[in-house]
Design a protein around this motif. Sequence first.
Motif, mmCIF file in Angstrom:
data_model
loop_
_atom_site.group_PDB
_atom_site.id
_atom_site.type_symbol
_atom_site.label_atom_id
_atom_site.label_comp_id
_atom_site.label_asym_id
_atom_site.label_seq_id
_atom_site.Cartn_x
_atom_site.Cartn_y
_atom_site.Cartn_z
ATOM 1 N N ALA A 130 -13.178 24.724 -54.654
ATOM 2 C CA ALA A 130 -14.202 23.684 -54.746
ATOM 3 C C ALA A 130 -14.628 23.432 -56.193
ATOM 4 C CB ALA A 130 -15.411 24.056 -53.896
ATOM 5 N N LEU A 131 -14.823 22.161 -56.515
ATOM 6 C CA LEU A 131 -15.387 21.690 -57.783
ATOM 7 C C LEU A 131 -14.515 21.981 -59.008
ATOM 8 C CD1 LEU A 131 -19.128 22.671 -57.151
ATOM 9 C CD2 LEU A 131 -18.014 20.467 -56.727
ATOM 10 N N THR A 132 -13.237 22.299 -58.787
ATOM 11 C CA THR A 132 -12.360 22.631 -59.916
ATOM 12 C C THR A 132 -12.162 21.456 -60.858
ATOM 13 O OG1 THR A 132 -11.203 24.307 -58.626
ATOM 14 C CG2 THR A 132 -10.057 23.418 -60.555
ATOM 15 N N THR A 133 -11.986 20.245 -60.319
ATOM 16 C CA THR A 133 -11.678 19.114 -61.194
ATOM 17 C C THR A 133 -12.829 18.788 -62.130
ATOM 18 O OG1 THR A 133 -12.303 17.662 -59.362
ATOM 19 C CG2 THR A 133 -9.964 18.025 -59.702
ATOM 20 N N GLN A 134 -14.066 18.999 -61.681
ATOM 21 C CA GLN A 134 -15.203 18.752 -62.563
ATOM 22 C C GLN A 134 -15.167 19.685 -63.766
ATOM 23 O OE1 GLN A 134 -15.209 18.575 -59.329
ATOM 24 N NE2 GLN A 134 -17.000 17.577 -58.466
ATOM 25 N N GLN A 135 -14.654 20.875 -63.558
ATOM 26 C CA GLN A 135 -14.598 21.849 -64.639
ATOM 27 C C GLN A 135 -13.585 21.450 -65.711
ATOM 28 O OE1 GLN A 135 -13.805 25.478 -62.508
ATOM 29 N NE2 GLN A 135 -15.690 25.337 -61.317
ATOM 30 N N HIS A 136 -12.715 20.515 -65.393
ATOM 31 C CA HIS A 136 -11.730 20.039 -66.372
ATOM 32 C C HIS A 136 -12.272 18.846 -67.171
ATOM 33 C CE1 HIS A 136 -8.300 22.546 -65.289
ATOM 34 N NE2 HIS A 136 -8.595 22.358 -64.028
ATOM 35 N N GLY A 137 -13.524 18.482 -66.950
ATOM 36 C CA GLY A 137 -14.108 17.371 -67.681
ATOM 37 C C GLY A 137 -13.618 16.014 -67.220
ATOM 38 N N GLN A 138 -13.067 15.960 -66.010
ATOM 39 C CA GLN A 138 -12.512 14.702 -65.506
ATOM 40 C C GLN A 138 -13.568 13.610 -65.374
ATOM 41 O OE1 GLN A 138 -9.074 15.234 -65.940
ATOM 42 N NE2 GLN A 138 -8.884 14.005 -64.105
#
Length: 344
Positions: A250-258
């Motif tokens: 969960a929420l991994t893509t937000q951690q990439h600054g997307q």
Amino acid sequence: MQFLLQPVTLEMTPVEEKEKLIQSGARHYSDMLSQEPAPSAQHLDIFYRSLEAGAPRMAREVMMLAKGLTAEYGDKPIVLVSLVRAGVPLGVMLQRALSEMGKTSCHYGISIIRDRGIDEAALAWIEQRHDPQSVVFVDGWTGKGTITGELVASLRHRPGYGETPRLVVLADPAGCAWLAASKDDWLIPFGIMGAPVSGMVSRSIWSETGFHGCVRCDHLDAFECSQKLADTVDVHRRRLDSAAVAAAVALTTQQHGQRDASLKVVSDLCAHYQVSSVNRIKPGIAEATRAVLRRVPDHVLVRDKTDPNVSLLIALAAQKGIEVQEVGAAIGQYSAVTIIRKVV
């Protein structure tokens, strides 16, 4: 699956007229439909070739999402609520995967509409039968994050859904889904087809009473391919070594600054092309392709014209006499963007 939609009869509005009515504010887009065109031989060929090429990836990513949901929910049942229409194919594939993993789940399709929110009658129907904490919303991908915003606004005062809507997608280039298999903007096969991969129903129609409406696309019955899509992905998924497939987190893509990157792309395009409404910016291969099919495009931008992922988009643009511009990194993480023409 069960669609929570009411069939309606609606007079079709020509695309050009619809665009003028939308941009002038005379009518909302969800009050009108244009006749969905039959896919051309070239369109079908690209769809089936993209399915052949993309099925192994979809199979792996469906498994990633199914394992991620199982890790989040444990022994609790899962209620898949697909957002009509793009969420329907993924919901079907997830339901099959979860079932084969021994997980208790069920699957519904409901409407959500930009600026008007989720179908509250359909959601209330689900809440009468299921715990809201078991509900996950399913969509195919994210574009700008508009639907996530609608989910946040629609669920804000409904208990049980939490502060972050549980939105599950295959691809999250906008960085705003709760659970995603990747952050890539890639050619998801069902992203370039409409009714034939989504239960043969139209885009949803707003209704103030009862469930939101839809029109059955009988004229496209000969092109139905949702069964072929799901069955093809199933074959590849069953060949996978499940233990070797990592669960989506969960929420991994937000951690990439997307999310920040997505907002910057849209803001920069609005400034460069003097676009006053972000609703005219359609980022991502699927959204860009659908915009060329359904709307009146002004600019079609791609990162790389030789990328096979944008071949259908380029072909459709050529049919409408729209020059495709190769802009490289100017569209950030997106492979393609369509900008709708200002007509009023």
